[in-house]
Design an enzyme around this catalytic site. Structure first.
Site, PDB file in Angstrom:
ATOM      1  N   ASN A  28      -1.381   7.898  -6.577  1.00  0.00           N
ATOM      2  CA  ASN A  28      -1.704   8.861  -5.527  1.00  0.00           C
ATOM      3  C   ASN A  28      -2.954   9.617  -5.970  1.00  0.00           C
ATOM      4  OD1 ASN A  28      -1.084  10.163  -2.980  1.00  0.00           O
ATOM      5  ND2 ASN A  28      -0.414  11.939  -4.153  1.00  0.00           N
ATOM      6  N   LYS A  29      -3.414  10.518  -5.139  1.00  0.00           N
ATOM      7  CA  LYS A  29      -4.640  11.288  -5.388  1.00  0.00           C
ATOM      8  C   LYS A  29      -4.688  11.822  -6.816  1.00  0.00           C
ATOM      9  CE  LYS A  29      -7.374  11.738  -3.313  1.00  0.00           C
ATOM     10  NZ  LYS A  29      -8.546  10.827  -3.475  1.00  0.00           N
ATOM     11  N   GLN A  64      -9.286  17.952  -0.094  1.00  0.00           N
ATOM     12  CA  GLN A  64      -8.402  17.588   1.026  1.00  0.00           C
ATOM     13  C   GLN A  64      -7.341  18.659   1.285  1.00  0.00           C
ATOM     14  OE1 GLN A  64      -9.150  15.525  -1.517  1.00  0.00           O
ATOM     15  NE2 GLN A  64      -9.382  13.409  -0.849  1.00  0.00           N
ATOM     16  N   ASP A  69      -0.536   6.255  -2.438  1.00  0.00           N
ATOM     17  CA  ASP A  69      -1.481   5.223  -2.007  1.00  0.00           C
ATOM     18  C   ASP A  69      -0.981   3.823  -2.348  1.00  0.00           C
ATOM     19  OD1 ASP A  69      -3.142   7.826  -2.366  1.00  0.00           O
ATOM     20  OD2 ASP A  69      -4.270   6.527  -1.015  1.00  0.00           O
ATOM     21  N   ARG A 122     -12.027   0.116   0.269  1.00  0.00           N
ATOM     22  CA  ARG A 122     -11.429   0.964  -0.769  1.00  0.00           C
ATOM     23  C   ARG A 122     -10.346   0.147  -1.482  1.00  0.00           C
ATOM     24  NH1 ARG A 122     -10.273   7.007   0.600  1.00  0.00           N
ATOM     25  NH2 ARG A 122     -10.576   7.070  -1.653  1.00  0.00           N
ATOM     26  N   ARG A 175      -9.161   9.033   5.961  1.00  0.00           N
ATOM     27  CA  ARG A 175      -8.626   8.737   4.636  1.00  0.00           C
ATOM     28  C   ARG A 175      -7.116   8.927   4.701  1.00  0.00           C
ATOM     29  NH1 ARG A 175      -6.306  12.865   4.891  1.00  0.00           N
ATOM     30  NH2 ARG A 175      -5.646  12.605   2.764  1.00  0.00           N
ATOM     31  N   GLY A 176      -6.446   8.603   3.598  1.00  0.00           N
ATOM     32  CA  GLY A 176      -4.986   8.636   3.603  1.00  0.00           C
ATOM     33  C   GLY A 176      -4.484   7.219   3.809  1.00  0.00           C
ATOM     34  N   ALA A 177      -3.615   6.770   2.910  1.00  0.00           N
ATOM     35  CA  ALA A 177      -3.240   5.359   2.890  1.00  0.00           C
ATOM     36  C   ALA A 177      -2.730   4.837   4.233  1.00  0.00           C
ATOM     37  CB  ALA A 177      -2.217   5.121   1.774  1.00  0.00           C
TER      38      ALA A 177
END
Lengths: 355, 355
Positions: B249-250, B198, B239, B88, B45-47
């Site tokens: 973002n998250k 995370q 993101d 996603r 995960r993570g853009a």
């Protein structure tokens, strides 16, 4: 009625809040030490419930004493009170309730020829009266606060300031219940409230029990929902309110208050008068309990964090009064400037009888 | 170097981020469908990492194809790209990376007499080049951003924008690493970042791996720590960044940004240029992924919420650009007005070579 705690002939019975929402298990305290453990381990929690639990713990300790005279009992009585007072530091209701029991004991002890049995009966009655007063106060808060709730819309709450945090009905959730009873169409957003998950486990459980629609969110989701216009009001409880209106409540409350103000959403606090600590000038004087790191590092037995990480786990934070739209008490609704409003309300006859 | 993802002769190897911090388990993807599942299930995960993973997924799909000519392969290629793009919705790096692979394929396909083997080799090389560029971009962000970090103090971060969210070094955590390498004495506060944790699991793990002192807090604790003066700066990843500087973002990032501004604390975003989506005018146009309710209702197999509770689980939120002090990219540091700053920076020669 949700049976958060109850005086019985066998002892004090508690609904074990560590087991909710999936299990309804009861724990019987048969000594004041049992009550102290139950408070410390958060089997019962919530400032008003802690206060009445401690009063019942004092009564239980008196009733189970082997002392035959008031004079020989006095040191034991002090120990009972001290042990119960040492359980948790932030909720002032704990100290208020124990102080009330101390004063009642002191009054009784001056009566010549009074027996231990009569003292025990009177202190048991005092604790049960506090139980009844707590429920009456919640109902009065509901009556005062209901009109502040939206006619229809979503109300956010943090932690659990409900029936489970009181002897029944609740403070913040009591206001929501009263509004619903008066015909308001309210949905509740419940912050899950890490690390102990009082919102996910307790608030959702007790509101769904009363058929009030409830949605659980992670604590970090409320900001975005506010920005989208999905929250019309916030209401929370309190563990201690300073003389200037600063509010100590469950960790995360302060962040919610800042976010509410940023989005023009009213932020209400509901708490009985016993939560107000006029001896503490501002929130800076309120001691904040640090809970064990394990509440953050583990879920049940599963470790979440790597070895070597530092951990923060303050159980409460302080919301400066400037973020608080109003404080709802059983005597009425306080608005800023809070010191003046409290002073004025104390000068009025109480609207809730203590009998 | 933390081996987040790696091209190998057997396939693409991923560090399984669902098993951290206690277990370092690797998963080998031997088909593009494997890569799609690994992205969807957040094993990676993570853009930025998602972008390069998708590019490697395309290369893997091409290398494993049984097609014998470019013409017969074209529909299969489209399917490979479409499957990976559907994993996603929010991180724009995913679409950017797949589009770059599509363009490279289109260029190659026009070459007369080109073989499938040559196309496969060229696309594998392209994906590996993107891997190298990602690390170079992180290092450049670190160089640009380090001076914005306090010389000594505590920096709060949310989610994981680290080596584990990129091909190595990290975006937000890359800036922290670069500051530490330059002698800054930085402690990191890591929001645990519910529901996927995370911060607790990944950020704490990778920073402690590099001996950077890290303290984990529940998301609802940062506000109080800011009020106490315990946080000097905030830095997060992104993101997707809209043309006006709004940052997706998250979930929870927006709340942190509001709180930072309320306390006069700078709020920085670090992201590679591939995260900037000039085709999306504002944050309102960014699609926000809703993740399964079970991520909130359960921890492993243990149910946290009562049956009947509604659940919110947006994976991201949007922080309006007015809360963003600066955006740190590999080309340099952007400041408001962001549309103008992006325009100006695009007109300059890139400071990071793509070779």
């Amino acid at each position: 009625m949700i049976p958060t705690l109850e005086w019985t002939s066998e002892g004090v019975r508690f609904l074990d809040q560590t087991r909710l929402p999936l299990e309804e298990i009861y724990v019987l305290a048969t000594s004041y030490n049992d009550v102290a453990t139950i408070i410390r381990d958060m089997i019962v929690r919530g400032a008003p419930a802690i206060g009445v639990s401690a009063a019942m713990g004092v009564a239980l300790g008196v009733s189970r004493s082997q002392a035959t005279s008031v004079e020989t009992f006095q040191p034991e009585f002090n120990t009972i009170c001290d042990v119960l007072a040492a359980t948790r530091p932030t909720a002032v209701n704990l100290f208020w309730a124990i102080e009330r029991m101390r004063q009642r004991f002191a009054e009784l002890a001056t009566q010549s020829g009074i027996t231990m049995e009569k003292i025990s009966d009177a202190l048991t009655q005092e604790a049960q009266q506090m139980y009844g007063e707590d429920i009456a106060a919640c109902k009065a808060m509901g009556a005062h606060g209901a009109e502040l709730m939206p006619k229809s819309g979503t109300v956010l709450t943090h932690c659990n300031a409900g029936a489970l945090a009181t002897c029944g009905y609740g403070t913040a959730l009591g206001v929501i219940r009263a509004a619903v009873e008066r015909g308001h169409a309210i949905n509740v957003f419940a912050d899950e409230t890490r690390p102990y998950l009082q919102g996910a486990r307790l608030t959702a459980w007790e509101l769904l029990h009363d058929n009030i629609p409830t949605t659980v969110l992670c604590d970090n989701m409320a900001a975005s929902l506010m920005r989208q216009g999905n929250i019309q009001a916030v209401i929370v409880g309190a563990d201690r309110i300073a003389a200037n209106g600063d509010v100590a409540n469950k960790i995360g409350t302060y962040g919610v208050a800042v976010l509410a103000r940023e989005h023009g959403i009213p932020f209400y606090v509901a708490a009985p008068w016993s939560t107000i600590d006029l001896a503490t000038a501002t929130g800076d004087g309120i001691p904040i309990e640090q809970r064990p790191a394990r509440e953050v590092t583990h879920f049940n037995d599963k470790q979440l964090t790597p070895n070597g990480a530092g951990i923060e786990n303050p159980a409460f934070d302080v919301t400066p009064s400037k973020y608080v739209t109003a404080i709802i008490t059983e005597r009425g609704v306080l608005r800023a400037p809070y010191d003046q409003a409290m002073h004025n309300m104390l000068a009025e006859p109480a609207s809730v009888s203590s009998n």
